[in-house]
Every structure is written in C-alpha cells, then in structure tokens.
Enzyme design. Structure first.
Site, PDB file in Angstrom:
ATOM      1  N   GLU A 139      -7.518 -30.675  -7.138  1.00 36.37           N
ATOM      2  CA  GLU A 139      -8.503 -30.372  -7.151  1.00 36.37           C
ATOM      3  C   GLU A 139      -9.921 -31.028  -7.301  1.00 36.37           C
ATOM      4  OE1 GLU A 139     -10.963 -26.812  -5.529  1.00 36.37           O
ATOM      5  OE2 GLU A 139     -13.038 -28.565  -5.730  1.00 36.37           O
ATOM      6  N   SER A 142      -5.862 -21.859  -9.093  1.00 34.52           N
ATOM      7  CA  SER A 142      -7.025 -21.658 -10.563  1.00 34.52           C
ATOM      8  C   SER A 142      -7.726 -20.174 -10.036  1.00 34.52           C
ATOM      9  CB  SER A 142      -8.144 -22.785  -9.888  1.00 34.52           C
ATOM     10  OG  SER A 142      -8.716 -22.657 -10.269  1.00 34.52           O
ATOM     11  N   ASN A 143      -7.717 -20.158  -8.697  1.00 30.65           N
ATOM     12  CA  ASN A 143      -8.950 -19.007  -8.009  1.00 30.65           C
ATOM     13  C   ASN A 143      -7.949 -17.671  -8.950  1.00 30.65           C
ATOM     14  OD1 ASN A 143      -8.270 -17.108  -5.969  1.00 30.65           O
ATOM     15  ND2 ASN A 143      -7.189 -19.416  -5.187  1.00 30.65           N
ATOM     16  N   SER A 184      -4.644 -17.734  -1.805  1.00 34.15           N
ATOM     17  CA  SER A 184      -3.463 -18.786  -1.104  1.00 34.15           C
ATOM     18  C   SER A 184      -2.566 -17.197  -1.293  1.00 34.15           C
ATOM     19  CB  SER A 184      -3.340 -19.539  -2.539  1.00 34.15           C
ATOM     20  OG  SER A 184      -3.186 -19.322  -3.564  1.00 34.15           O
TER      21      SER A 184
HETATM   22 FE1  SF4 Z   1     -10.740 -23.184  -1.756  1.00 38.04          FE
HETATM   23 FE2  SF4 Z   1     -10.552 -21.500  -0.121  1.00 38.04          FE
HETATM   24 FE3  SF4 Z   1     -12.515 -21.840  -1.702  1.00 38.04          FE
HETATM   25 FE4  SF4 Z   1     -11.422 -23.721   0.450  1.00 38.04          FE
HETATM   26  S1  SF4 Z   1     -12.654 -21.431   0.656  1.00 38.04           S
HETATM   27  S2  SF4 Z   1     -13.195 -23.523  -1.435  1.00 38.04           S
HETATM   28  S3  SF4 Z   1     -10.299 -23.050  -0.019  1.00 38.04           S
HETATM   29  S4  SF4 Z   1     -10.667 -21.051  -2.117  1.00 38.04           S
END
Ligand code: SF4
Length: 319
Positions: free
Chosen positions: A131, A229-230, A273
């Site tokens: 990203e 990352s998240n 994810s």
């Molecule tokens: Fe990433 Fe999901 Fe946030 Fe979109 S909604 S930026 S895919 S974590």
C-alpha cells in the site's frame, strides 16, 4: 475428563472489511466473465487461505505485471498500485481491473492533488508494504518522503516547511499515528493533512474492539497473516491495551497452546483479510481443549459496501 472453563471474548467487528470483500468478489467475477486464468498482481488480500481458494479456481498470482501475458485479464490487489502499473497495462492493451480499495484510492487522489498543488508529501507508513509503495507511486519518484516513527519526524529534511502535506497508510495503529501527526504538526505548523484521517473505518473499528477486550483477558488470539499490516497492529493494540500475552495465528494449527495455559479469559479477533471460516476453526479448536462460553464484545456495527467496477457489473447481476 472435564475441560477447564474458558470465556472467549469475541471481538466485533472483526475479519473481512468491505474493501477485502469487494476485492475477492472482483477476482471471482473476473473468472466467471473471462474464464481461467485470470492474473492477479500481488496477493489480492494478505491471507493464504483466501489466495489458495482463488488459485484453485484459476487465479494466477504474480508480483509484477511483466509476469502476465498481454492476452489475459489482470487484477490489481486491494492494496493499490503505483500509477505506472495501470499505465503499463494500458500501453500493452491488457484488460485490467482495479481492485484497489476505494479508501486507498482516496489517499491516492489526495497524494496526487497535493503534488499537483506544489506541496511536498510526507507519507506515514511501513516501508515496503504494497500500500505504501502504491501511494508513494502516485507522485514522481522522490516526491514523497516516508516516515515510520515519531523519531523520524525530527530528522526530516524538507524543501519548504510551508509547502507540506501528509498522508497515511490506511491500516496503521490509530494511537501511534496520532502521535506522529502531532509531532509533524508541532515541527511544521502549516502542514496540510486529510480532513478526516486516512486510517480506514475497518482498521479503527477492529482496534477499538480489541482495546475494549484487552484489559479483561489473560490471552489474545489474532487471526491474520504475518504480512497483514492491520492484523499486526491488532496484536500491538492488544499488548499495549493491557494484554501482553497476544499471539498472531494464520490458522488453528498455529495456536501456541502453552501461552493459553491457565487462561480463563481469552480474546479472539481477526484482521480485515481473515475470513470468518478461520474464526470458527479457531473456536472449534479451543472447544476441543476448554469448556468454552462465547461472549460477543461488539463496539461498532459496520454496514459499508463498495461497488464492483463497471466492467464486472453484468457478471455480478447474472450471479
Ligand atoms: Fe484496507 Fe479494508 Fe480498510 Fe479498505 S476497508 S483500506 S481494504 S482495511
């Protein structure tokens, strides 16, 4: 043998966000419309279970566009790509479908706008994450400076302190980013930033749910990939929020059972994810060893959905 009791504090929201949902749907619809193989540049989302499932249906995952033939469709992953990638696909007359999350696209547009208006850009993000690479690639090479920590702010060398703007990766720690932004604003009072922060709703909500659980639990399990990352941020938020015993697992088979010994209250969440099937797999594994009572800890309700790109809407309607 009686199993020890365990209260499972199940975070909500957790798992799939609207951007991940849309990206997976795009690959499935592309396979339906054009047949296999459909090429996907980078893992569509950072989850091996999801990627393997799509690969079995005919998706081919590659890292770069030059690995794709001209006569097959290519999909860009949810993380976004540098501007040069769709430009190259157009030059080669390829069918290209952009599965970049619309919230990442929003950051791309901010980056382009600031650059066009003559501001030097500072990106808060993780070096090398797709990203970050994609967002920095919205402006010419060298136009965006990357910082990762509060300490990086002090050593920044900028061209003109009065013509600066910042953007961020969407999946950062809400608290750490607030500190970095505060340091930027203290050093460069005129710096421009997004009207509403770039960290997305899904990242914010998943971290808030973990914060609500962390002080009450003996151990935290986060389902997610080591390159997500998240998901990594959820582990950190759990640790700083009151539960130092936090582990990241991709599947139930990865659980560190020694870390759960003697635990009576365990928290469970999943990165954006990670599919719900993996959450159920972990709960089933916990039930094999404990007498589990599930307590849902819901701190927000999400109703966001993103539209599918035009090129695939017909396939969507026919589905
Ligand atoms: Fe990433 Fe999901 Fe946030 Fe979109 S909604 S930026 S895919 S974590």
């Amino acid at each position: 043998m009686t199993k020890p009791p365990l209260t499972l504090h199940l975070a909500a929201p957790r798992g799939f966000c609207a951007g991940v949902d849309r990206a997976i749907k795009i690959v499935e619809l592309a396979l339906k419309k054009w047949g296999a193989p459909v090429y996907v540049r980078h893992e569509i989302v950072h989850n091996r279970y999801v990627v393997d499932g799509l690969r079995a249906k005919g998706a081919v995952f590659v890292e770069e566009l030059d690995e794709c033939p001209n006569d097959r469709p290519v999909i860009f992953s949810a993380h976004g790509v540098p501007k040069s990638v769709p430009e190259e696909a157009a030059r080669r007359n390829m069918i290209a479908v952009d599965a970049t999350c619309p919230l990442v696209t929003k950051v791309h547009l901010e980056t382009q706008r600031h650059h066009e208006q003559g501001r030097q850009l500072i990106m808060i993000g993780h070096a090398g994450h797709p990203e970050t690479v994609g967002t920095m690639g919205q402006a010419p090479e060298g136009a965006v400076l990357l910082i990762e920590t509060v300490e990086d702010v002090a050593t920044l060398q900028v061209a003109d302190p009065d013509r600066l703007a910042y953007v961020t990766q969407t999946t950062l720690s809400v608290d750490d980013t607030a500190e970095i932004v505060a340091a930027l604003q203290a050093r460069f009072p005129g710096i421009e930033g997004p009207a509403r922060e770039d960290i997305c709703y899904a990242t914010t909500n998943r971290q808030a749910a973990v914060k609500a659980i962390a002080p009450k639990i003996d151990a935290l399990i986060v389902i997610g990939a080591p390159n997500s990352s998240n998901s990594l941020r959820l582990v950190e938020v759990g640790r700083t929020g009151g539960c130092p015993n936090a582990q990241l697992v991709q599947r139930a088979g990865d659980i560190d059972w020694a870390a759960l010994e003697g635990a009576r209250d365990v928290g469970l969440t999943a990165g954006a994810s990670a599919p719900e099937a993996l959450v159920n797999e972990v709960i089933d594994a916990l039930r094999d060893c404990f007498d589990v009572t599930v307590e849902l800890v819901e701190t927000a309700v999400e109703r966001i959905e993103f539209k599918i790109p035009k090129a695939l809407r017909e396939a969507e309607e026919a589905a």
